[in-house]
Design a protein around this motif. Structure first.
Motif, PDB file in Angstrom:
ATOM      1  N   HIS A 110      43.668  24.063  37.498  1.00  0.00           N
ATOM      2  CA  HIS A 110      44.436  22.816  37.480  1.00  0.00           C
ATOM      3  C   HIS A 110      45.895  23.039  37.848  1.00  0.00           C
ATOM      4  O   HIS A 110      46.536  22.140  38.395  1.00  0.00           O
ATOM      5  CB  HIS A 110      44.363  22.178  36.089  1.00  0.00           C
ATOM      6  N   ARG A 111      46.418  24.205  37.553  1.00  0.00           N
ATOM      7  CA  ARG A 111      47.849  24.454  37.715  1.00  0.00           C
ATOM      8  C   ARG A 111      48.232  25.026  39.078  1.00  0.00           C
ATOM      9  O   ARG A 111      49.361  24.812  39.534  1.00  0.00           O
ATOM     10  CB  ARG A 111      48.322  25.424  36.624  1.00  0.00           C
ATOM     11  N   VAL A 112      47.336  25.749  39.713  1.00  0.00           N
ATOM     12  CA  VAL A 112      47.625  26.365  41.013  1.00  0.00           C
ATOM     13  C   VAL A 112      47.128  25.426  42.110  1.00  0.00           C
ATOM     14  O   VAL A 112      45.917  25.165  42.194  1.00  0.00           O
ATOM     15  CB  VAL A 112      46.943  27.740  41.150  1.00  0.00           C
ATOM     16  N   PRO A 113      48.018  24.896  42.949  1.00  0.00           N
ATOM     17  CA  PRO A 113      47.619  23.900  43.951  1.00  0.00           C
ATOM     18  C   PRO A 113      46.450  24.323  44.832  1.00  0.00           C
ATOM     19  O   PRO A 113      45.565  23.505  45.117  1.00  0.00           O
ATOM     20  CB  PRO A 113      48.901  23.693  44.772  1.00  0.00           C
ATOM     21  N   PHE A 114      46.413  25.584  45.265  1.00  0.00           N
ATOM     22  CA  PHE A 114      45.315  26.025  46.128  1.00  0.00           C
ATOM     23  C   PHE A 114      43.973  25.945  45.385  1.00  0.00           C
ATOM     24  O   PHE A 114      42.964  25.497  45.948  1.00  0.00           O
ATOM     25  CB  PHE A 114      45.561  27.458  46.610  1.00  0.00           C
ATOM     26  N   LEU A 115      43.955  26.354  44.130  1.00  0.00           N
ATOM     27  CA  LEU A 115      42.725  26.297  43.346  1.00  0.00           C
ATOM     28  C   LEU A 115      42.334  24.859  43.020  1.00  0.00           C
ATOM     29  O   LEU A 115      41.149  24.503  43.002  1.00  0.00           O
ATOM     30  CB  LEU A 115      42.884  27.103  42.057  1.00  0.00           C
ATOM     31  N   TRP A 116      43.342  24.022  42.781  1.00  0.00           N
ATOM     32  CA  TRP A 116      43.075  22.618  42.459  1.00  0.00           C
ATOM     33  C   TRP A 116      42.412  21.893  43.628  1.00  0.00           C
ATOM     34  O   TRP A 116      41.597  20.990  43.414  1.00  0.00           O
ATOM     35  CB  TRP A 116      44.369  21.925  42.054  1.00  0.00           C
ATOM     36  N   ARG A 117      42.710  22.267  44.852  1.00  0.00           N
ATOM     37  CA  ARG A 117      42.053  21.665  46.021  1.00  0.00           C
ATOM     38  C   ARG A 117      40.533  21.697  45.871  1.00  0.00           C
ATOM     39  O   ARG A 117      39.840  20.740  46.237  1.00  0.00           O
ATOM     40  CB  ARG A 117      42.432  22.433  47.294  1.00  0.00           C
ATOM     41  N   PHE A 118      40.021  22.802  45.354  1.00  0.00           N
ATOM     42  CA  PHE A 118      38.577  22.962  45.216  1.00  0.00           C
ATOM     43  C   PHE A 118      38.057  22.342  43.916  1.00  0.00           C
ATOM     44  O   PHE A 118      37.008  21.697  43.900  1.00  0.00           O
ATOM     45  CB  PHE A 118      38.220  24.449  45.273  1.00  0.00           C
ATOM     46  N   HIS A 119      38.810  22.534  42.838  1.00  0.00           N
ATOM     47  CA  HIS A 119      38.372  21.997  41.546  1.00  0.00           C
ATOM     48  C   HIS A 119      38.431  20.467  41.536  1.00  0.00           C
ATOM     49  O   HIS A 119      37.692  19.819  40.779  1.00  0.00           O
ATOM     50  CB  HIS A 119      39.254  22.566  40.431  1.00  0.00           C
ATOM     51  N   LEU A 120      39.269  19.898  42.385  1.00  0.00           N
ATOM     52  CA  LEU A 120      39.401  18.444  42.505  1.00  0.00           C
ATOM     53  C   LEU A 120      38.058  17.780  42.794  1.00  0.00           C
ATOM     54  O   LEU A 120      37.793  16.666  42.327  1.00  0.00           O
ATOM     55  CB  LEU A 120      40.404  18.123  43.619  1.00  0.00           C
ATOM     56  N   VAL A 121      37.212  18.461  43.560  1.00  0.00           N
ATOM     57  CA  VAL A 121      35.894  17.908  43.900  1.00  0.00           C
ATOM     58  C   VAL A 121      35.105  17.577  42.635  1.00  0.00           C
ATOM     59  O   VAL A 121      34.370  16.584  42.581  1.00  0.00           O
ATOM     60  CB  VAL A 121      35.114  18.913  44.785  1.00  0.00           C
ATOM     61  N   LEU A 259      36.851  17.843  51.286  1.00  0.00           N
ATOM     62  CA  LEU A 259      38.078  17.495  50.562  1.00  0.00           C
ATOM     63  C   LEU A 259      39.086  18.641  50.442  1.00  0.00           C
ATOM     64  O   LEU A 259      40.284  18.433  50.687  1.00  0.00           O
ATOM     65  CB  LEU A 259      37.714  16.964  49.175  1.00  0.00           C
ATOM     66  N   PRO A 260      38.682  19.868  50.094  1.00  0.00           N
ATOM     67  CA  PRO A 260      39.682  20.937  49.945  1.00  0.00           C
ATOM     68  C   PRO A 260      40.384  21.310  51.241  1.00  0.00           C
ATOM     69  O   PRO A 260      41.467  21.906  51.205  1.00  0.00           O
ATOM     70  CB  PRO A 260      38.845  22.127  49.433  1.00  0.00           C
TER      71      PRO A 260
END
Length: 273
Positions: A110-121, A259-260
């Motif tokens: 949730h905190r790292v923008p690059f990781l959030w791109r994927f977790h957002l899905v 999406l990511p």
């Protein structure tokens, strides 16, 4: 930590299948939240997303995670390799360490923008039920393979302990994503120890402050320790999803898989009051 015994390879898939089927049935009898989308459409979409991710996991996890686990076991690497403990205690401690390091990974997602791109899905689902537990982008699960290897190395957990933890974890993830209304007194008791549907529903809220809480996946102790536990939001006031993706056209199977890799929106702009 020295491995003793084996866990049947079919155990985890069997637990997932039985738990998922049971929860799907229970959700029709005791629903917790009113749904926004058609249930069949969402289940097909989420299972398709999960199926693509599973294919990547099967291809990549075995050649990466298993050698690490063997090395950890042979060389006695990791925290549990430093001490001699009864087997049952080793497994319990391994589960606790693996679960806490997963809490950290979830927080980072949730905190790292690059990781959030994927977790957002996972979070743009407009409803929350047991099928959401399977809706993870293949990119996120691919990244998590390296994390899983690191978790095993830190803990010093052998594959038996990892398999037991994963089986319990998958059942927990399916359960706390489910749309099941539990008796209030029972849920208040359970949430003292494990993540429950109402607790995790707050984490899937379309309000950023609510989403930034309840990071636990199995044991709630980690949120208590980090003071990120919340259970104070009435379920009827929770809107599931992410404000920037409230349109149903934004969450079709093709769009969430891409999406990511697309230009990111201001996710929390326009969140409900």
């Amino acid at each position: 930590m020295t491995g003793e015994g084996t866990v049947p390879v079919w155990l985890t898939p069997a637990i997932i299948a039985v738990t998922f089927g049971t929860l799907l049935f229970a959700e029709t009898l005791w629903p917790l939240r009113r749904t926004v989308e058609g249930r069949l459409r969402r289940i097909v979409r989420n299972l398709t997303t999960g199926g693509v991710s599973l294919a990547f996991m099967v291809l990549l996890q075995t050649p990466i995670v298993l050698p690490v686990a063997r090395l950890v076991d042979e060389k006695q690497i990791g925290l549990l390799g430093m001490v001699e403990l009864p087997r049952v205690v080793e497994i319990i401690l391994a589960i606790a360490i693996l679960d806490y390091t997963l809490w950290i990974w979830h927080w980072l997602s949730h905190r790292v923008p690059f990781l959030w791109r994927f977790h957002l899905v996972h979070h743009v689902d407009l409803d929350l039920d047991s099928s959401t537990a399977l809706r993870f982008h293949f990119g996120e699960l691919t990244l998590s393979i390296g994390v899983r290897a690191l978790q095993i190395a830190i803990a010093g957990a052998d594959m038996t302990a990892v398999a037991i933890w994963q089986a319990i974890l998958f059942a927990s993830i399916l359960f706390h994503h489910s749309n099941i209304r539990l008796p209030g007194r029972l849920e208040r008791f359970l949430v003292t120890f494990i993540v429950t549907p109402r607790m995790h529903g707050i984490h899937h809220s379309a309000r950023e402050k609510e989403t930034n809480s309840n990071w636990s996946s199995l044991l709630t102790v980690w949120d208590f320790l980090h003071r990120t536990f919340r259970f104070d939001v009435p379920d009827e006031k929770i809107i599931i999803g992410v404000p920037a993706y409230r349109n149903r056209r934004d969450v079709t199977i093709g769009r969430i898989l891409l999406l990511p890799f697309r230009r990111q929106r201001r996710d929390w702009e326009g969140e409900p009051p």
